[in-house]
Design a protein around this motif. Structure first.
Motif, short mmCIF file in Angstrom:
data_model
loop_
_atom_site.label_atom_id
_atom_site.label_comp_id
_atom_site.label_asym_id
_atom_site.label_seq_id
_atom_site.Cartn_x
_atom_site.Cartn_y
_atom_site.Cartn_z
N LEU A 173 0.69 -1.19 -0.05
CA LEU A 173 -0.26 -0.16 -0.03
C LEU A 173 0.93 1.27 0.08
O LEU A 173 0.35 2.20 -0.24
CB LEU A 173 -1.01 0.03 1.32
N ALA A 174 2.21 1.24 0.30
CA ALA A 174 3.07 2.32 0.60
C ALA A 174 4.35 2.30 -0.10
O ALA A 174 4.63 1.15 -0.68
CB ALA A 174 3.17 2.78 1.82
N ASP A 175 5.35 3.23 0.19
CA ASP A 175 6.59 2.92 -0.35
C ASP A 175 7.17 1.96 0.36
O ASP A 175 7.11 1.88 1.74
CB ASP A 175 7.33 4.34 -0.40
N LYS A 176 8.42 1.53 0.04
CA LYS A 176 9.14 0.56 0.81
C LYS A 176 9.65 1.21 2.03
O LYS A 176 9.84 0.52 3.07
CB LYS A 176 10.45 0.00 -0.15
N GLU A 177 10.09 2.30 1.91
CA GLU A 177 10.61 2.84 3.45
C GLU A 177 9.34 2.95 4.45
O GLU A 177 9.82 2.99 5.58
CB GLU A 177 11.26 4.31 2.93
N LEU A 178 8.31 3.09 4.05
CA LEU A 178 7.20 3.02 4.90
C LEU A 178 6.65 1.82 5.25
O LEU A 178 5.64 1.54 6.14
CB LEU A 178 6.15 3.89 4.61
N SER B 181 -6.19 1.76 1.50
CA SER B 181 -5.86 3.04 2.17
C SER B 181 -4.95 2.59 3.11
O SER B 181 -5.18 2.00 4.24
CB SER B 181 -6.98 3.61 2.90
N PHE B 182 -3.52 3.00 3.00
CA PHE B 182 -2.43 2.96 3.67
C PHE B 182 -2.99 3.80 5.10
O PHE B 182 -2.66 2.95 6.24
CB PHE B 182 -1.26 3.19 3.25
N PRO B 183 -3.24 4.91 5.18
CA PRO B 183 -3.68 5.74 6.42
C PRO B 183 -4.72 4.91 7.24
O PRO B 183 -4.38 5.05 8.46
CB PRO B 183 -3.97 6.83 5.86
N LEU B 184 -5.52 4.28 6.70
CA LEU B 184 -6.58 3.51 7.49
C LEU B 184 -6.11 2.36 8.01
O LEU B 184 -6.43 2.02 9.32
CB LEU B 184 -7.92 3.15 6.56
N PHE B 185 -5.17 1.63 7.34
CA PHE B 185 -4.68 0.42 7.62
C PHE B 185 -3.97 0.85 9.13
O PHE B 185 -3.80 0.24 9.93
CB PHE B 185 -3.87 -0.28 6.80
N CYS B 186 -3.03 1.86 8.66
CA CYS B 186 -2.02 2.43 9.92
C CYS B 186 -2.94 2.64 11.21
O CYS B 186 -2.44 2.74 12.27
CB CYS B 186 -1.25 3.47 9.58
#
Length: 397
Positions: free
Chosen positions: A43-48, A102-107
């Motif tokens: 869902l996001a960049d590798k660094e995240l 949604s990466f923010p919702l998962f987080c």
């Protein structure tokens, strides 16, 4: 004498209830650790990628003080029931985040799972509320044994439910997390712990005075080093395994073996503390964590990763249970809630920092870099324990 026996009978009953709750609630971090980095990569960049795993630790640290306030106001059982509802919300949010890409919702879901974890982490202290001094180490160990079942339940939930929703891989595992939280509510309703209220109107000594005690400082340092390093290596291990060409299933099983290593020794850790002492067992745990790092530096086969994770788990068990027992010597009954919260805030705050830095350090310097960073904190903690061993202060009256 009869009062002590009666108290231990109640403590044993509560420890069994809390052990079962630990088996269910303790499975939640295993699910997040096993899948958080993988979902993050999707869902996001590798660094995240490791941010969702780090957020569960941040949520845990953030929730310790509110959890203590709620337990003090409502009592353990009512607070734990409300916490189970938080766990249901956490799993549902994480699953929804995957479904909506949604990466923010998962987080947010993993952060709320950490908030729930701030309650489950206090189970070990709840077991000592009605226990005599001699039974406290065993009461803590009994509760931690529940984590042994969690070590199976969590990874197996991942394996059996990760593909349950074809259009949203891994979402099923987080719905499973929500179901486990629901079951926890049923279990903790059987808790009959002593009310978490102050014994004196003043609430005991000021927190600043208690936390300034050298033995409290040593206990906290030992706890945060044990837990922080465990989280530091565990967060990086699944991604490192996949980066070395190993499968998702092998990474998940590695976490399973790790969690079994974390909680399996709880069958006898309390007895070891009673026989050899709190400081000695805590030191042994720290040394095992260092040995785990040595193995991690020696190779990148599945066997090397699994051996590292298993020894890391055993070292955490000895170090964390030993440190927890040391903390119980630092407060009076009326002071326990605020001191336990202060301890957990410091320990899990460091765990959050370790988890946040783990992914970046893995990307920057590789698996070897992660393992080399284990040794300085271990040496500092061991030096403090050796110093504390010579300073024998009386237990608060």
């Amino acid at each position: 004498m009869s009062r002590a026996l009666g108290g231990d009978a109640l403590a044993k009953r509560n420890a069994l209830v809390l052990a079962l709750a630990q088996a269910l609630g303790g499975a939640s971090p295993a699910i997040v650790v096993s899948l958080g980095g993988l979902v993050g990569q999707t869902l996001a960049d590798k660094e995240l990628a490791t941010l969702p795993v780090s957020l569960i630790n941040l949520g845990l640290a953030s929730g310790t003080i509110p959890a203590a306030m709620l337990m003090r106001r409502l009592g353990r059982r009512s607070a734990y029931i409300l916490a189970g509802l938080i766990g249901v919300i956490a799993g549902s949010l994480a699953a929804a985040g995957i479904g909506a890409a949604s990466f923010p919702l998962f987080c947010l879901g993993t952060f709320v799972a950490g908030f729930w974890g701030s309650y489950t982490q206090s189970y070990r202290f709840a077991a000592t509320d009605t226990a005599s001094e001699s039974f406290r180490p065993k009461a803590i160990s009994w509760v931690m044994v529940g984590g042994l079942a969690a070590g199976i339940i969590g990874p197996q939930t991942v394996i059996w439910t990760r593909d349950l929703i074809g259009s949203a891989p891994f979402a099923g595992a987080f719905l499973g997390q929500a179901v486990l939280a629901l079951l926890t509510i049923v279990v903790v309703s059987f808790l009959r712990a002593a009310p978490v209220t102050t014994v004196s109107k003043t609430g005991g000594r000021p927190l600043s005075e208690i936390t300034a005690q050298p033995r409290f400082i040593v206990a906290v340092v030992a706890g945060l080093v044990s837990y922080g390093l465990m989280s530091f290596i565990m967060t990086a291990a699944p991604l490192a395994m996949i980066g070395c060409g190993h499968s998702i299933g092998e990474a998940a099983l590695g976490i399973q073996w790790h969690i079994l290593g974390m909680f399996g020794p709880s069958f006898f850790t309390g007895s070891l503390i009673a026989r050899f002492g709190k400081v000695q067992v805590t030191a042994a745990g720290l040394l095992l964590i260092a040995v785990a790092a040595v193995i991690g530096l020696s190779g990148i086969t599945v066997a090397h990763f699994w051996a590292t994770l298993i020894l890391l788990g055993i070292g955490w068990n000895f170090g964390f249970i030993g440190a927890t027992t040391l903390v119980t010597e630092c407060y009076r009954p009326e002071e326990r809630t605020k001191v336990q919260a202060a301890n957990d805030f410091l320990v899990f705050g460091s765990v959050a920092v370790a988890s946040f830095s783990s992914g970046k350090l893995l990307n920057a310097g590789g698996w070897d870099n992660v393992n080399w960073l284990v040794f300085p904190p271990v040496l500092i903690a061991l030096a403090l324990l050796a110093w504390q061993k010579r300073a024998k202060a009386p237990v608060p009256a």
